[in-house]
Design an enzyme around this catalytic site. Structure first.
Site, PDB file in Angstrom:
ATOM      1  N   ASP A 101      29.806  38.572  39.695  1.00  0.00           N
ATOM      2  CA  ASP A 101      30.130  37.446  40.563  1.00  0.00           C
ATOM      3  C   ASP A 101      28.918  37.155  41.438  1.00  0.00           C
ATOM      4  O   ASP A 101      28.497  38.005  42.231  1.00  0.00           O
ATOM      5  CB  ASP A 101      31.351  37.757  41.431  1.00  0.00           C
ATOM      6  CG  ASP A 101      31.678  36.625  42.386  1.00  0.00           C
ATOM      7  OD1 ASP A 101      31.972  35.517  41.914  1.00  0.00           O
ATOM      8  OD2 ASP A 101      31.628  36.850  43.618  1.00  0.00           O
TER       9      ASP A 101
ATOM     10  N   ASP B  67      34.846  39.348  46.763  1.00  0.00           N
ATOM     11  CA  ASP B  67      33.832  39.358  45.710  1.00  0.00           C
ATOM     12  C   ASP B  67      34.155  40.371  44.620  1.00  0.00           C
ATOM     13  O   ASP B  67      33.991  40.087  43.433  1.00  0.00           O
ATOM     14  CB  ASP B  67      32.458  39.636  46.321  1.00  0.00           C
ATOM     15  CG  ASP B  67      32.033  38.567  47.308  1.00  0.00           C
ATOM     16  OD1 ASP B  67      32.483  37.414  47.144  1.00  0.00           O
ATOM     17  OD2 ASP B  67      31.264  38.878  48.236  1.00  0.00           O
TER      18      ASP B  67
ATOM     19  N   GLU C  86      30.164  33.530  35.455  1.00  0.00           N
ATOM     20  CA  GLU C  86      30.842  32.240  35.567  1.00  0.00           C
ATOM     21  C   GLU C  86      29.870  31.104  35.270  1.00  0.00           C
ATOM     22  O   GLU C  86      28.667  31.212  35.533  1.00  0.00           O
ATOM     23  CB  GLU C  86      31.415  32.056  36.975  1.00  0.00           C
ATOM     24  CG  GLU C  86      32.657  32.873  37.257  1.00  0.00           C
ATOM     25  CD  GLU C  86      33.217  32.588  38.633  1.00  0.00           C
ATOM     26  OE1 GLU C  86      34.356  32.120  38.744  1.00  0.00           O
ATOM     27  OE2 GLU C  86      32.502  32.854  39.613  1.00  0.00           O
TER      28      GLU C  86
ATOM     29  N   CYS D 127      48.308  42.071  40.026  1.00  0.00           N
ATOM     30  CA  CYS D 127      49.487  41.486  39.400  1.00  0.00           C
ATOM     31  C   CYS D 127      49.198  40.194  38.658  1.00  0.00           C
ATOM     32  O   CYS D 127      50.053  39.701  37.920  1.00  0.00           O
ATOM     33  CB  CYS D 127      50.570  41.237  40.454  1.00  0.00           C
ATOM     34  SG  CYS D 127      50.112  40.029  41.728  1.00  0.00           S
TER      35      CYS D 127
ATOM     36  N   CYS E 123      45.000  37.581  42.007  1.00  0.00           N
ATOM     37  CA  CYS E 123      45.133  39.022  42.270  1.00  0.00           C
ATOM     38  C   CYS E 123      44.817  39.783  40.988  1.00  0.00           C
ATOM     39  O   CYS E 123      45.441  39.544  39.943  1.00  0.00           O
ATOM     40  CB  CYS E 123      46.543  39.343  42.760  1.00  0.00           C
ATOM     41  SG  CYS E 123      46.845  41.121  42.997  1.00  0.00           S
TER      42      CYS E 123
END
Length: 388
Positions: free
Chosen positions: A188, A354, A272, A328, A325
């Site tokens: 990231d 991050d 990304e 989950c 998240c």
């Protein structure tokens, strides 16, 4: 398995006054040929709707050399002039394929001063480099040796705004892929941390431009006080260029070390697809984003992964990696940029923004590697297509 790649080896050299004068003349002739050919092609299209090919441009170059106005074009090597026409043809091809905008005219002050020589325009033998129409070999500082048996296919001579001279030798070299591993890392990119890995490791952003900002501002103030066209203004401009060169060199060295480490230690790197062009429109963050050099980071990862047998996975820019998240899989309602840590309302897991994003990026990359899935954010069905 050894892989053959085209690799450029860049060295600094120190020309004699005669060599520097000859190279400066070559740069000027290249710029003139480019502008003449671009003007001829633009006029032919607007007035007669005709396309001028590279061969026709080469014939025009022969005519220009014989005309009284451009006799100086015949005094320099013809190889870099022909290469300028080939580069212009490439620029037009990229424009027709909607990969770049229309070619622009070259300026003496703003355009890059460089000349490209093919095999017929240089001779490399016994560690000495001779250029066409040049007196003696170039005094190259061979900071690292060329691979054994490597023969340069092209040589590019350039001068940066700081007045430094460089020569780049393009060679076909063998590259040994790194040993295979089973590690996949999500990366990231950020501003506080240059990159955050899915392992939890954060690599701080050195902020090279910010460290030299005071020195750069002082040099720019001195430049603004000088009279335009004076010798003192040229000296002040050179000082500003040297500060910029220092920042650029340090940033490039840091990115090389970072990307080499990521490629060497992981079988796959997941990043990304950031829209940097749109992000720099934010005037509050544009300077910091440019200093982080995310585009250069990705470019280095791309060619190093290709060289050393690694996989580079680029996930969709709209994937909500930060506010999803990693425990989950449910997204948060909102997550402003100033929130660096948050707690999931569904499972109660506390996240570092991050690190959570890097973990989600890695998971998305594993899905792509496993089944080639396209990582897109989950969207609610439109009201028009849904039944009450």
């Amino acid at each position: 398995m050894v892989k053959m790649v085209m690799r450029a080896y860049k060295y600094r050299f120190y020309p004699t006054p005669e060599q520097a004068q000859e190279l400066c003349r070559t740069f000027g002739c290249i710029r003139k040929v480019w502008n003449l050919a671009l003007a001829a092609r633009t006029t032919a299209w607007h007035q007669r709707h005709e396309h001028i090919t590279y061969l026709q441009s080469s014939a025009l170059l022969t005519q220009w050399k014989r005309s009284e106005d451009f006799l100086y074009l015949a005094e320099v090597s013809s190889v870099p002039l022909q290469q300028a026409l080939r580069h212009l043809q490439t620029a037009y091809t990229r424009y027709w394929q909607h990969q770049a905008r229309y070619p622009r005219f070259k300026s003496r002050k703003k355009s890059r001063a460089s000349a490209e020589y093919t095999r017929s325009g240089f001779r490399y033998r016994d560690g000495q480099l001779h250029l066409a129409k040049m007196t003696g070999p170039l005094a190259v500082a061979w900071s690292r040796p060329l691979p054994g048996g490597a023969e340069p296919s092209t040589v590019t001579v350039s001068r940066d705004p700081a007045g430094r001279w460089f020569v780049s030798l393009l060679c076909q070299c063998p590259v040994q892929p790194h040993p295979a591993t089973d590690t996949v890392v999500g990366v990231d990119a950020g501003l506080i941390s240059q990159v955050t890995q899915s392992t939890g490791e954060k690599i701080a952003n050195p902020r090279h431009e910010k460290r030299d900002r005071a020195r750069l501002a002082r040099a720019q103030r001195q430049l603004s006080r000088k009279v335009k066209g004076s010798a003192n203004r040229d000296k002040a401009r050179l000082k500003v260029a040297r500060v910029h060169a220092r920042i650029t060199d340090r940033r490039r060295d840091f990115l090389h070390q970072l990307t080499t480490r990521l490629v060497r230690g992981n079988q796959a790197v997941v990043i990304e697809n950031l829209s940097i062009r749109n992000m720099v429109r934010n005037h509050h963050l544009a300077r910091a984003i440019s200093d982080a050099a995310w585009r250069q980071l990705r470019a280095m990862l791309e060619y190093k992964c290709d060289w050393y047998g690694r996989d580079l996975v680029v996930i969709d820019r709209w994937y909500p990696s930060s506010k999803t998240c990693s425990g989950c899989g449910r997204p948060a309602a909102s997550l402003p940029l100033d929130v660096r840590a948050w707690k999931c309302a569904h499972c109660g897991t506390r996240h570092d923004r991050d690190i959570n994003a890097a973990v989600n990026i890695r998971a998305a990359g594993l899905a792509v590697l496993a089944c080639g899935a396209s990582i897109r954010p989950a969207r609610e069905p439109s009201r028009a297509g849904s039944r009450p």
